[in-house]
Design a protein around this motif. Structure first.
Motif, short mmCIF file in Angstrom:
data_model
loop_
_atom_site.label_atom_id
_atom_site.label_comp_id
_atom_site.label_asym_id
_atom_site.label_seq_id
_atom_site.Cartn_x
_atom_site.Cartn_y
_atom_site.Cartn_z
N LYS A 65 42.96 40.25 30.66
CA LYS A 65 43.98 40.86 31.53
C LYS A 65 43.54 42.22 32.06
N PRO A 66 42.92 43.08 31.23
CA PRO A 66 42.43 44.37 31.77
C PRO A 66 41.43 44.20 32.91
N THR A 67 40.59 43.15 32.84
CA THR A 67 39.63 42.89 33.93
C THR A 67 40.38 42.56 35.22
N ILE A 68 41.42 41.74 35.11
CA ILE A 68 42.23 41.40 36.28
C ILE A 68 42.96 42.63 36.80
N SER A 69 43.52 43.42 35.89
CA SER A 69 44.24 44.63 36.29
C SER A 69 43.33 45.61 37.03
N ASP A 70 42.09 45.75 36.55
CA ASP A 70 41.12 46.63 37.22
C ASP A 70 40.80 46.12 38.62
N ALA A 71 40.63 44.81 38.74
CA ALA A 71 40.34 44.22 40.05
C ALA A 71 41.52 44.43 41.01
N ILE A 72 42.72 44.29 40.48
CA ILE A 72 43.93 44.50 41.30
C ILE A 72 43.98 45.93 41.81
N LYS A 73 43.66 46.90 40.96
CA LYS A 73 43.67 48.31 41.36
C LYS A 73 42.72 48.55 42.53
N VAL A 74 41.51 47.96 42.44
CA VAL A 74 40.52 48.14 43.50
C VAL A 74 40.99 47.47 44.79
N LEU A 75 41.48 46.25 44.69
CA LEU A 75 41.93 45.52 45.87
C LEU A 75 43.12 46.20 46.53
N GLU A 76 44.00 46.75 45.70
CA GLU A 76 45.16 47.47 46.23
C GLU A 76 44.71 48.75 46.94
N LYS A 77 43.77 49.44 46.33
CA LYS A 77 43.25 50.68 46.93
C LYS A 77 42.56 50.41 48.26
N LYS A 78 41.92 49.25 48.37
CA LYS A 78 41.23 48.89 49.61
C LYS A 78 42.17 48.26 50.63
N GLY A 79 43.44 48.16 50.27
CA GLY A 79 44.43 47.65 51.21
C GLY A 79 44.37 46.16 51.45
N MET A 80 43.88 45.41 50.46
CA MET A 80 43.76 43.97 50.63
C MET A 80 44.89 43.18 49.98
N ILE A 81 45.57 43.82 49.03
CA ILE A 81 46.70 43.16 48.37
C ILE A 81 47.83 44.16 48.18
N PHE A 82 49.01 43.63 47.89
CA PHE A 82 50.11 44.50 47.45
C PHE A 82 50.85 43.79 46.32
N LYS A 83 51.54 44.58 45.51
CA LYS A 83 52.29 44.04 44.38
C LYS A 83 53.72 43.75 44.82
N ASP A 84 54.13 42.53 44.62
CA ASP A 84 55.50 42.11 44.94
C ASP A 84 56.30 42.09 43.64
N TYR A 85 57.05 43.15 43.40
CA TYR A 85 57.75 43.31 42.12
C TYR A 85 58.98 42.42 42.02
N SER A 86 59.22 41.94 40.82
CA SER A 86 60.38 41.10 40.57
C SER A 86 61.65 41.93 40.63
N PRO A 87 62.71 41.43 41.30
CA PRO A 87 63.98 42.16 41.35
C PRO A 87 64.68 42.21 39.99
N ILE A 88 64.26 41.31 39.10
CA ILE A 88 64.88 41.25 37.77
C ILE A 88 64.19 42.19 36.78
N ASP A 89 62.85 42.22 36.85
CA ASP A 89 62.07 43.04 35.93
C ASP A 89 61.02 43.80 36.73
N GLN A 90 61.22 45.10 36.89
CA GLN A 90 60.32 45.91 37.71
C GLN A 90 58.92 46.08 37.11
N ARG A 91 58.73 45.63 35.87
CA ARG A 91 57.39 45.66 35.28
C ARG A 91 56.60 44.42 35.67
N SER A 92 57.29 43.41 36.16
CA SER A 92 56.66 42.14 36.51
C SER A 92 56.42 42.06 38.02
N TYR A 93 55.24 41.59 38.39
CA TYR A 93 54.94 41.46 39.82
C TYR A 93 53.94 40.33 40.06
#
Length: 200
Positions: A75-103
């Motif tokens: 999971k940390p490997t995926i989280s690190d990849a997500i951080k890079v992709l988000e920083k490069k503007g390629m993805i965004f996190k779509d947060y759950s309306p029920i649980d803001q920790r989940s996306y």
């Protein structure tokens, strides 16, 4: 012990050993092609695989937990990849309306462009497979799909969405049938990654 090693060329190897060696070489080709494309566009192989997966799969599969299982990484490997992709503007996190920790992960327009740009990285491999005749292709695919299913059943392969493991799949004698599509499945109709897959 070394005489029993599949990769010892001095040993008289059976066909199963030779197939394992062949699969290892094919996997090296796939990794090489992916690395070449990754270096060209400035992403890592796992980042390319992630944006490609997100582009073509349901949002409920595009979260940290599932992506870690899908690509057999932590999971940390995926989280690190997500951080890079988000920083490069390629993805965004779509947060759950029920649980803001989940996306879930969604692609931006930039991310979609990257998917289009990297879509051809397997072309050299596919070109060689395309050169096989119809009988060879059918036999090859039948063996491959069966092997993937068996590896999943033995828990070597953690995630797969093939017909054989789906609750809609039914086999009577030598006939495969999909109860969702209400249709007989020929060998070429078997899917390795079905969007309607529901585990048995």
């Amino acid at each position: 012990m070394e005489n029993q090693n599949t990769f010892n060329p001095k040993v008289s190897q059976d066909v199963s050993n030779k197939i394992v060696i062949g699969l290892e070489r094919i996997s090296e080709v796939f990794k090489l092609l992916l690395w070449k494309k990754a270096k060209h566009i400035g992403l890592s192989p796992i980042q390319i695989q992630m944006v490609t997966f997100v582009a073509f799969h349901a949002s409920e599969l595009c979260n940290v937990s599932h992506l870690a299982k899908e690509f057999n990484v932590t999971k940390p490997t995926i989280s690190d990849a997500i951080k890079v992709l988000e920083k490069k503007g390629m993805i965004f996190k779509d947060y759950s309306p029920i649980d803001q920790r989940s996306y879930t992960i969604q692609l931006t327009e930039n991310g979609k462009e990257i998917v289009a740009e990297t879509s051809d990285f397997t072309s050299p491999l596919k070109a060689q497979i395309d050169s096989l005749d119809a009988t060879e292709l059918d036999s090859f695919f039948n063996t491959l799909s069966s092997l993937i299913y068996k590896l999943n059943q033995s828990e070597v392969l953690t995630v797969q969405r093939t017909c054989y493991a789906c609750k809609f799949y039914q086999k009577t004698n030598d006939t495969s049938y999909c109860n969702l599509l209400q249709a007989i499945l020929k060998n070429k109709d078997i899917r390795l990654d079905c969007p309607e897959f529901v585990a048995k």
